[in-house]
Scaffold this active site. Structure first.
Site, short mmCIF file in Angstrom:
data_model
loop_
_atom_site.label_atom_id
_atom_site.label_comp_id
_atom_site.label_asym_id
_atom_site.label_seq_id
_atom_site.Cartn_x
_atom_site.Cartn_y
_atom_site.Cartn_z
N ASP A 1 -27.81 -9.39 41.88
CA ASP A 1 -26.52 -9.48 41.19
C ASP A 1 -25.85 -10.82 41.50
OD1 ASP A 1 -26.05 -8.75 43.84
OD2 ASP A 1 -25.24 -6.80 43.34
N ASN B 1 -18.96 3.43 47.75
CA ASN B 1 -18.73 4.35 46.62
C ASN B 1 -20.04 4.77 45.95
OD1 ASN B 1 -19.52 2.04 45.30
ND2 ASN B 1 -17.68 1.82 44.04
N HIS C 1 -22.53 2.68 45.00
CA HIS C 1 -23.15 1.74 44.07
C HIS C 1 -24.41 1.12 44.68
CE1 HIS C 1 -20.44 -1.87 45.50
NE2 HIS C 1 -21.60 -1.95 46.10
N GLU D 1 -21.81 0.56 39.37
CA GLU D 1 -20.70 1.34 39.91
C GLU D 1 -20.78 2.79 39.44
OE1 GLU D 1 -19.00 -0.04 42.10
OE2 GLU D 1 -18.16 -1.97 41.56
C1 F6R Z 1 -25.25 -7.00 46.99
C2 F6R Z 1 -25.14 -5.72 46.33
C3 F6R Z 1 -24.23 -4.65 46.78
C4 F6R Z 1 -24.22 -4.45 48.29
C5 F6R Z 1 -23.27 -3.33 48.68
C6 F6R Z 1 -23.16 -3.19 50.19
O1 F6R Z 1 -26.21 -7.82 46.36
O2 F6R Z 1 -25.79 -5.55 45.37
O3 F6R Z 1 -24.62 -3.44 46.15
O4 F6R Z 1 -25.52 -4.15 48.72
O5 F6R Z 1 -22.01 -3.58 48.16
O6 F6R Z 1 -22.59 -4.34 50.71
P1 F6R Z 1 -22.51 -4.60 52.27
O7 F6R Z 1 -23.93 -4.73 52.74
O8 F6R Z 1 -21.75 -5.89 52.42
O9 F6R Z 1 -21.83 -3.43 52.86
#
Ligand code: F6R
Length: 240
Positions: free
Chosen positions: A67, A135, A137, A142
């Protein structure tokens, strides 16, 4: 799902490397999709160490990502291509021409979505690395994301904007939109390694593994994949 519970973040990162290397060691030109975020940083350090200290070569690795924010300048340090260069690509011997990062080019955004979906469906990744949002995702898929979603532009929800604001100087700087690889494209990967650490991920972990498959927790769609390895620390596992 194969579930591995480790005592802490460090052990999770080391275990992730062991699982990852046992898959890619057997593949001539492994294609890997890299997640960003705080969670995989320790794992990426293990990859860097394996190159710098043990001479493991990543010369044939082909790198993709999951992403990217929309609306940040190419040189903005919050961009995910900056993150991946900084934490991993600049520190191992992956060839520049083998790195294909979303939006790291001048393509129009919608063309970039189709281009990435096309790559991931025609040349499935050997390993997709994932983190987990509090959440539920994965990528920026989302809650509310449909099972058959492809790589596309999404609006980030309030929880994600708030979570990610810790990395920006204030919440207004967090972009409101991003490109994310879709659920269908994620599930096209041959293997998925998902990491989660900390108590704030425990509810999402529970829904992902033990909840019903539902758009309310997009990570639960991973239950439909045959080769998912979930590696989490004790805190993240505390609600199982
Ligand atoms: C990042 C991504 C997000 C993160 C998720 C957890 O490329 O796709 O889905 O993996 O938000 O983020 P952290 O590891 O910072 O808690």
């Amino acid at each position: 799902m194969k579930l591995i519970i480790t005592k802490d973040y460090e052990e999770m990162s080391k275990k992730a490397y062991t699982e990852f290397s046992s898959i890619i060691n057997k593949i001539e030109e492994p294609k890997i999709g890299f997640a960003t975020g705080s969670t995989p940083i320790g794992f990426y350090k293990e990859i860097v160490n394996s190159y710098q200290k043990n001479g493991v070569s990543y010369e044939n690795l082909k790198a993709y990502n999951l992403d990217e924010y929309i609306g940040l300048n190419q040189d903005n340090q919050h961009r995910y291509n900056y993150f991946l260069n900084h934490h991993i690509f600049n520190k191992i011997n992956v060839k520049k021409e083998n790195i294909d990062i979303i939006l790291d080019n001048n393509n129009p955004i919608l063309m970039e979505c189709d281009r990435y979906s096309d790559i991931l469906s025609k040349n499935p990744l050997d390993v997709q690395i994932l983190g987990l949002g509090a959440n539920g995702h994965v990528g920026f898929n989302e809650p509310g994301t449909k099972f058959n979603s492809k790589t596309r532009v999404v609006e980030l929800n309030e929880v994600t904007i708030k979570d990610n604001s810790r990395l920006f100087s204030n919440i207004d700087e967090v972009p409101k939109h991003a490109i994310t690889v879709g659920i269908t494209d994620i599930l096209n990967a041959k293997n998925i390694i998902l990491l989660a650490s900390g108590i704030n991920k425990s509810e999402a972990v529970k829904k992902m593994i033990a909840g019903e498959i539902s758009e309310l927790c997009p990570a639960s769609y991973l239950q439909n994949h045959n080769n998912v390895t979930v590696i989490i620390d004790q805190e993240a596992a505390s609600k199982l």
